[in-house]
Design a protein around this motif. Sequence first.
Motif, mmCIF file in Angstrom:
data_model
loop_
_atom_site.group_PDB
_atom_site.id
_atom_site.type_symbol
_atom_site.label_atom_id
_atom_site.label_comp_id
_atom_site.label_asym_id
_atom_site.label_seq_id
_atom_site.Cartn_x
_atom_site.Cartn_y
_atom_site.Cartn_z
ATOM 1 N N ARG A 89 4.356 -2.758 -37.790
ATOM 2 C CA ARG A 89 5.757 -2.513 -37.448
ATOM 3 C C ARG A 89 6.571 -3.778 -37.670
ATOM 4 N NH1 ARG A 89 4.546 -1.448 -31.061
ATOM 5 N NH2 ARG A 89 5.022 -3.564 -30.476
ATOM 6 N N PRO A 90 7.891 -3.658 -37.736
ATOM 7 C CA PRO A 90 8.732 -4.821 -37.995
ATOM 8 C C PRO A 90 8.431 -5.962 -37.014
ATOM 9 C CG PRO A 90 10.035 -2.834 -38.187
ATOM 10 C CD PRO A 90 8.684 -2.430 -37.638
ATOM 11 N N ALA A 146 6.640 -8.569 -41.551
ATOM 12 C CA ALA A 146 7.106 -7.203 -41.797
ATOM 13 C C ALA A 146 8.552 -7.052 -41.339
ATOM 14 C CB ALA A 146 6.212 -6.202 -41.071
ATOM 15 N N ALA A 147 9.335 -6.352 -42.138
ATOM 16 C CA ALA A 147 10.742 -6.090 -41.830
ATOM 17 C C ALA A 147 10.950 -4.571 -41.833
ATOM 18 C CB ALA A 147 11.636 -6.765 -42.866
ATOM 19 N N PRO A 148 12.048 -4.113 -41.255
ATOM 20 C CA PRO A 148 12.306 -2.668 -41.250
ATOM 21 C C PRO A 148 12.443 -2.116 -42.670
ATOM 22 C CG PRO A 148 13.771 -3.806 -39.714
ATOM 23 C CD PRO A 148 13.079 -4.861 -40.530
ATOM 24 N N GLY A 149 12.270 -0.792 -42.788
ATOM 25 C CA GLY A 149 12.491 -0.132 -44.065
ATOM 26 C C GLY A 149 11.411 -0.386 -45.099
ATOM 27 N N VAL A 158 -3.092 -7.778 -40.151
ATOM 28 C CA VAL A 158 -1.812 -7.533 -39.483
ATOM 29 C C VAL A 158 -1.962 -8.073 -38.074
ATOM 30 C CG1 VAL A 158 -0.231 -5.762 -38.602
ATOM 31 C CG2 VAL A 158 -1.343 -5.450 -40.832
ATOM 32 N N PHE A 159 -1.003 -8.892 -37.659
ATOM 33 C CA PHE A 159 -1.068 -9.528 -36.334
ATOM 34 C C PHE A 159 0.300 -9.386 -35.677
ATOM 35 C CE2 PHE A 159 -4.123 -11.514 -39.072
ATOM 36 C CZ PHE A 159 -5.249 -11.656 -38.284
ATOM 37 N N ARG A 160 0.306 -9.271 -34.377
ATOM 38 C CA ARG A 160 1.546 -9.155 -33.618
ATOM 39 C C ARG A 160 1.831 -10.483 -32.921
ATOM 40 N NH1 ARG A 160 1.518 -3.571 -32.163
ATOM 41 N NH2 ARG A 160 2.076 -3.529 -34.355
ATOM 42 N N PHE A 161 3.051 -10.976 -33.092
ATOM 43 C CA PHE A 161 3.442 -12.204 -32.395
ATOM 44 C C PHE A 161 3.358 -11.967 -30.888
ATOM 45 C CE2 PHE A 161 5.167 -13.237 -36.483
ATOM 46 C CZ PHE A 161 5.322 -14.612 -36.517
ATOM 47 N N PRO A 162 2.984 -13.005 -30.126
ATOM 48 C CA PRO A 162 2.943 -12.850 -28.664
ATOM 49 C C PRO A 162 4.332 -12.534 -28.104
ATOM 50 C CG PRO A 162 1.896 -14.909 -29.345
ATOM 51 C CD PRO A 162 2.570 -14.326 -30.548
ATOM 52 N N GLU A 163 4.351 -11.840 -26.984
ATOM 53 C CA GLU A 163 5.632 -11.530 -26.334
ATOM 54 C C GLU A 163 6.381 -12.811 -26.009
ATOM 55 O OE1 GLU A 163 6.296 -8.722 -23.119
ATOM 56 O OE2 GLU A 163 4.345 -7.845 -23.623
ATOM 57 N N GLY A 198 9.418 -8.086 -31.763
ATOM 58 C CA GLY A 198 9.412 -7.836 -33.194
ATOM 59 C C GLY A 198 10.803 -7.921 -33.808
ATOM 60 N N GLU A 199 11.793 -7.362 -33.124
ATOM 61 C CA GLU A 199 13.183 -7.436 -33.608
ATOM 62 C C GLU A 199 13.640 -8.887 -33.682
ATOM 63 O OE1 GLU A 199 15.529 -4.992 -30.994
ATOM 64 O OE2 GLU A 199 14.447 -3.170 -31.586
ATOM 65 N N ARG A 200 13.296 -9.659 -32.682
ATOM 66 C CA ARG A 200 13.668 -11.082 -32.657
ATOM 67 C C ARG A 200 12.970 -11.844 -33.784
ATOM 68 N NH1 ARG A 200 16.933 -14.797 -32.454
ATOM 69 N NH2 ARG A 200 16.392 -16.702 -31.361
ATOM 70 N N VAL A 201 11.697 -11.550 -34.032
ATOM 71 C CA VAL A 201 10.952 -12.183 -35.126
ATOM 72 C C VAL A 201 11.665 -11.914 -36.452
ATOM 73 C CG1 VAL A 201 8.792 -12.146 -36.449
ATOM 74 C CG2 VAL A 201 8.711 -12.144 -33.952
ATOM 75 N N VAL A 202 12.052 -10.678 -36.692
ATOM 76 C CA VAL A 202 12.730 -10.324 -37.942
ATOM 77 C C VAL A 202 14.061 -11.058 -38.055
ATOM 78 C CG1 VAL A 202 13.839 -8.447 -39.237
ATOM 79 C CG2 VAL A 202 11.583 -8.094 -38.199
#
Length: 147
Positions: free
Chosen positions: A88-89, A109-112, A140-145, A7-11
Amino acid sequence: MSDEVTGERVVTVARGFIGTPYRHQGALKGVGCDCLGLIRGVWRELYGAEPEVPAPYAPDWAERAGEERLLAAAARHCGAPLPVSTLRPGDLLIFRWRTGVAAKHAGIAAPGGRFIHAYEQAAVIESPLVPCWRRRIAGVFRFPEIF
Protein backbone atom coordinates in the motif's frame (compact mmCIF):
# COMPACT_ATOMS: atom_id res chain seq x y z
CA MET A 1 -0.89 7.51 14.29
CA SER A 2 -2.23 4.57 12.25
CA ASP A 3 -0.28 2.65 9.61
CA GLU A 4 -2.46 4.25 6.94
CA VAL A 5 -1.77 7.78 8.15
CA THR A 6 1.94 6.95 8.46
CA GLY A 7 1.88 5.72 4.85
CA GLU A 8 0.28 8.98 3.66
CA ARG A 9 2.96 10.95 5.50
CA VAL A 10 5.73 8.79 3.97
CA VAL A 11 4.39 9.51 0.48
CA THR A 12 4.12 13.24 1.16
CA VAL A 13 7.70 13.42 2.41
CA ALA A 14 9.01 11.25 -0.46
CA ARG A 15 7.23 13.42 -3.03
CA GLY A 16 9.10 16.39 -1.56
CA PHE A 17 12.30 14.78 -2.91
CA ILE A 18 11.03 14.61 -6.51
CA GLY A 19 13.45 16.47 -8.75
CA THR A 20 16.42 15.98 -6.41
CA PRO A 21 19.37 15.08 -8.66
CA TYR A 22 20.77 11.56 -8.53
CA ARG A 23 24.02 11.49 -6.55
CA HIS A 24 25.65 8.22 -5.53
CA GLN A 25 25.69 7.99 -1.70
CA GLY A 26 23.83 11.29 -1.40
CA ALA A 27 20.91 11.69 1.01
CA LEU A 28 19.93 15.38 0.88
CA LYS A 29 16.67 16.71 -0.52
CA GLY A 30 17.27 19.19 -3.33
CA VAL A 31 21.02 18.52 -3.31
CA GLY A 32 21.38 14.90 -4.35
CA CYS A 33 20.54 11.34 -3.39
CA ASP A 34 20.57 7.78 -4.62
CA CYS A 35 17.81 5.27 -3.91
CA LEU A 36 19.13 4.47 -0.43
CA GLY A 37 19.64 8.18 0.22
CA LEU A 38 15.99 8.82 -0.62
CA ILE A 39 14.93 6.30 2.03
CA ARG A 40 17.44 7.74 4.52
CA GLY A 41 16.19 11.30 3.87
CA VAL A 42 12.54 10.32 4.25
CA TRP A 43 13.37 8.47 7.46
CA ARG A 44 15.16 11.56 8.89
CA GLU A 45 12.17 13.80 8.13
CA LEU A 46 9.75 11.32 9.71
CA TYR A 47 11.70 10.20 12.78
CA GLY A 48 14.38 12.86 13.33
CA ALA A 49 17.48 10.70 12.93
CA GLU A 50 18.60 7.75 10.89
CA PRO A 51 18.65 4.40 12.70
CA GLU A 52 22.08 3.68 11.19
CA VAL A 53 24.39 5.31 8.67
CA PRO A 54 25.65 2.98 5.95
CA ALA A 55 29.35 2.58 5.36
CA PRO A 56 30.60 3.98 2.03
CA TYR A 57 29.55 1.75 -0.86
CA ALA A 58 30.47 1.41 -4.52
CA PRO A 59 27.81 1.35 -7.26
CA ASP A 60 28.37 -2.41 -7.69
CA TRP A 61 28.42 -3.20 -3.93
CA ALA A 62 25.60 -5.73 -4.13
CA GLU A 63 27.25 -7.78 -6.85
CA ARG A 64 30.59 -7.86 -5.07
CA ALA A 65 29.28 -8.46 -1.56
CA GLY A 66 26.75 -11.10 -2.48
CA GLU A 67 24.91 -10.36 0.76
CA GLU A 68 21.33 -9.17 1.13
CA ARG A 69 22.37 -6.02 3.01
CA LEU A 70 19.46 -3.89 1.80
CA LEU A 71 16.83 -6.48 2.70
CA ALA A 72 18.49 -7.10 6.07
CA ALA A 73 18.57 -3.37 6.90
CA ALA A 74 14.91 -2.97 5.89
CA ALA A 75 13.95 -5.87 8.16
CA ARG A 76 16.00 -4.47 11.07
CA HIS A 77 14.19 -1.14 10.96
CA CYS A 78 10.77 -1.93 9.49
CA GLY A 79 10.08 -5.49 10.61
CA ALA A 80 9.51 -8.67 8.64
CA PRO A 81 8.80 -8.39 4.91
CA LEU A 82 5.14 -8.36 3.88
CA PRO A 83 3.48 -10.16 0.98
CA VAL A 84 3.48 -8.10 -2.22
CA SER A 85 -0.31 -8.54 -2.27
CA THR A 86 -0.54 -6.31 0.85
CA LEU A 87 1.46 -3.44 -0.68
CA ARG A 88 0.00 0.00 0.00
CA PRO A 89 1.09 3.62 -0.40
CA GLY A 90 4.01 4.51 1.84
CA ASP A 91 5.53 1.03 1.90
CA LEU A 92 9.24 0.59 1.34
CA LEU A 93 9.97 -1.46 -1.77
CA ILE A 94 13.25 -3.31 -2.29
CA PHE A 95 14.04 -4.50 -5.82
CA ARG A 96 16.29 -7.22 -7.21
CA TRP A 97 17.49 -6.66 -10.80
CA ARG A 98 17.69 -10.37 -11.57
CA THR A 99 17.50 -13.76 -9.90
CA GLY A 100 20.65 -14.80 -8.09
CA VAL A 101 21.95 -11.31 -7.32
CA ALA A 102 21.47 -9.27 -4.17
CA ALA A 103 18.68 -6.71 -4.06
CA LYS A 104 20.09 -3.23 -4.65
CA HIS A 105 17.34 -0.73 -5.47
CA ALA A 106 14.75 0.87 -3.21
CA GLY A 107 11.68 3.00 -3.60
CA ILE A 108 8.46 4.01 -1.88
CA ALA A 109 5.02 2.90 -3.02
CA ALA A 110 2.73 5.77 -4.02
CA PRO A 111 -1.02 5.83 -4.72
CA GLY A 112 -2.36 4.82 -8.12
CA GLY A 113 0.07 1.96 -8.75
CA ARG A 114 3.15 4.18 -8.74
CA PHE A 115 6.40 4.44 -6.77
CA ILE A 116 8.99 7.08 -5.94
CA HIS A 117 12.67 6.30 -6.43
CA ALA A 118 16.01 7.87 -7.29
CA TYR A 119 16.64 7.06 -10.92
CA GLU A 120 20.33 6.69 -11.73
CA GLN A 121 21.76 9.42 -13.99
CA ALA A 122 18.57 11.45 -13.58
CA ALA A 123 16.72 12.44 -10.42
CA VAL A 124 14.13 11.35 -7.89
CA ILE A 125 11.00 10.59 -9.89
CA GLU A 126 7.58 8.99 -9.53
CA SER A 127 7.13 6.08 -11.92
CA PRO A 128 4.36 3.62 -12.71
CA LEU A 129 4.84 0.31 -10.89
CA VAL A 130 4.44 -1.57 -14.17
CA PRO A 131 4.83 -5.36 -14.40
CA CYS A 132 8.56 -5.20 -15.20
CA TRP A 133 9.13 -3.32 -11.91
CA ARG A 134 6.56 -5.31 -9.91
CA ARG A 135 8.19 -8.66 -10.72
CA ARG A 136 11.53 -7.32 -9.44
CA ILE A 137 10.16 -6.62 -5.95
CA ALA A 138 12.29 -8.58 -3.49
CA GLY A 139 10.66 -7.18 -0.36
CA VAL A 140 7.82 -4.98 0.86
CA PHE A 141 8.24 -3.32 4.26
CA ARG A 142 6.06 -0.94 6.24
CA PHE A 143 7.61 2.09 7.91
CA PRO A 144 7.12 2.10 11.70
CA GLU A 145 4.21 4.14 13.04
CA ILE A 146 4.94 7.79 13.70
CA PHE A 147 4.02 8.81 17.24
